[in-house]
Design a protein around this motif. Structure first.
Motif, mmCIF file in Angstrom:
data_model
loop_
_atom_site.group_PDB
_atom_site.id
_atom_site.type_symbol
_atom_site.label_atom_id
_atom_site.label_comp_id
_atom_site.label_asym_id
_atom_site.label_seq_id
_atom_site.Cartn_x
_atom_site.Cartn_y
_atom_site.Cartn_z
ATOM 1 N N ASP A 173 -8.812 -2.289 -1.098
ATOM 2 C CA ASP A 173 -7.860 -2.072 -0.004
ATOM 3 C C ASP A 173 -6.690 -1.184 -0.407
ATOM 4 N N GLY A 174 -6.599 -0.810 -1.681
ATOM 5 C CA GLY A 174 -5.518 0.056 -2.127
ATOM 6 C C GLY A 174 -4.214 -0.661 -2.398
ATOM 7 N N ASP A 175 -4.289 -1.959 -2.781
ATOM 8 C CA ASP A 175 -3.079 -2.729 -3.066
ATOM 9 C C ASP A 175 -2.669 -2.683 -4.529
ATOM 10 N N ARG A 215 0.826 -1.212 0.000
ATOM 11 C CA ARG A 215 0.000 0.000 0.000
ATOM 12 C C ARG A 215 0.863 1.267 0.000
ATOM 13 N N GLN A 220 -3.652 -0.606 -8.621
ATOM 14 C CA GLN A 220 -4.384 0.422 -9.371
ATOM 15 C C GLN A 220 -4.758 -0.040 -10.773
ATOM 16 N N VAL A 277 1.949 1.818 -3.560
ATOM 17 C CA VAL A 277 0.857 2.388 -4.346
ATOM 18 C C VAL A 277 0.736 3.887 -4.090
ATOM 19 N N ARG A 278 0.859 4.286 -2.819
ATOM 20 C CA ARG A 278 0.716 5.708 -2.480
ATOM 21 C C ARG A 278 1.852 6.545 -3.037
ATOM 22 N N SER A 307 -8.121 -6.431 -3.426
ATOM 23 C CA SER A 307 -6.894 -5.699 -3.724
ATOM 24 C C SER A 307 -7.201 -4.265 -4.124
ATOM 25 N N LEU A 308 -8.194 -4.078 -4.968
ATOM 26 C CA LEU A 308 -8.528 -2.729 -5.420
ATOM 27 C C LEU A 308 -9.141 -1.892 -4.307
#
Length: 366
Positions: A256-258, A228, A260, A231-232, A253-254
């Motif tokens: 939870d922000g794992d 994560r 894009q 991703v950030r 995954s999408l």
């Protein structure tokens, strides 16, 4: 029309050269041909490429689960009843490549029975798609030579570059690829979970400098907080692939922000679940691309059909060239990559025929 027999035939086809990536090296295609025959004589085919270092399946395990678990559920069933059969197979956990090959074979049968190509049944978004080539790990010179060969001989202008080992070596390879291929060629990267989170963040920033468009599986997905954080902090989209192998896994995954973006592979989710994943991602505004599990010719035909069937997939280059690594195969008519594009077959079903002599030569169960 009812299913009469279900076979799982292990094959061993040599590669022209080894294909290396951060999680393993492949030197031959130890794949399984799934063949489903109906009582009216139609034959549907699917290809299961096992990746034990990624999903845990082997050729032996695929043959065993198809023969001993799945075949008894399939024999006597209507091949059009894919949702009922999907539910029956789902009672056995895992075994994604085996399930994917069965689903592909069922769609092949459905297309033959309807007199329509599979890509038409899937939505007929296109008749051909741009091809992308997956470049294995090697020296920078070797990786450039592979890309140049694909450009010159097949017109390919999109490449997925394997990375995920020593950062300096990886960046040297990407730098040289960009220098030799020019800015008009698309490059995206796949680390196969090879880096830790800190290294992946540094790598993503450097890859952006080389105009790399995406980074796939930068670190182990079970490092949840690390993924994560990548991703950030990454300036380029992070793509989920082997960490997102089911419909539910993609959703988690999408949300939870794992990831894009999502790589879809017919080899592990067939046509049915692949289309469900594409629909989910399309609704969420998430890019989907067709990935490659170092598929053979049959898997390549299936991947091309999926991409041509779905509008969200047809707009991106599709990884359909790596069958060229193989010294041979069992299809009577190989796929063709010309002018950087791959065309869907127009015959009913997948439009494939198996060469009996090659099948006899490469099968390993006799």
């Amino acid at each position: 029309m009812k299913i009469d027999t279900v076979e799982a035939i292990p094959l061993a086809v040599p590669y022209r050269r080894p294909f290396a990536f951060a999680s393993g090296v492949a030197t031959r295609a130890d794949h399984v041909l799934v063949r489903i025959t109906t009582d009216d004589g139609r034959v549907g085919h699917g290809e299961a490429p096992p990746r034990p270092y990624t999903y845990g399946e082997t050729a032996a395990s695929i043959v065993a689960v198809v023969r001993d678990v799945f075949a008894p559920l399939l024999v006597g069933a209507d091949p059009f009843a894919r949702e009922r059969l999907r539910a029956d197979l789902a009672r056995t956990v895992g075994n994604n490549a085996a399930k994917g090959a069965i689903d592909v074979a069922l769609w092949d049968l459905a297309g033959q029975a309807c007199g329509q190509p599979v890509h038409v049944l899937l939505g007929h978004a296109a008749d051909d798609v741009a091809a992308a080539h997956m470049i294995g790990l090697g020296t920078p010179a070797q990786m450039v030579a592979d890309a140049v060969e694909m450009c010159e001989h097949h017109g390919v202008e999109a490449f997925k570059v394997k990375v995920g080992r020593d950062l300096a070596h990886d960046m040297a390879a990407v730098r040289q690829l960009r220098r030799e291929l020019g800015d008009s060629v698309e490059l995206y990267a796949d680390a196969n979970r090879g880096w830790d989170a800190d290294t992946a963040i540094v790598a993503a920033r450097r890859l952006a400098d080389f105009h790399v468009t995406m980074l796939e599986e930068p670190n182990p997905a079970d490092d949840v907080l690390g993924r994560r954080r990548i991703v950030r902090e990454s300036p380029i989209p992070i793509v989920g692939d082997e960490s997102t192998i089911t419909l539910g896994g993609v959703a988690r995954s999408l949300l939870d922000g794992d990831a894009q973006a999502i790589s879809v592979k017919v080899a592990r989710t067939g046509f049915t679940d692949s289309a469900k994943i594409v629909g989910l991602c399309e609704g969420l505004g998430v890019t989907t691309v067709v990935g490659n599990q170092i598929d053979g010719m049959l898997g390549t035909v299936a991947s091309t059909a999926l991409a041509c069937g779905q509008r969200a997939l047809a707009r991106h280059p599709v990884e359909v060239t790596n069958f060229l690594l193989m010294a041979d195969d069992v299809l009577a008519e190989p796929p063709v990559i010309a002018d950087g594009r791959a065309a869907a077959r127009q015959a009913p079903g997948l439009g494939v025929a198996i060469d009996p002599d090659k099948l006899a030569h490469y099968r390993t169960d006799r």
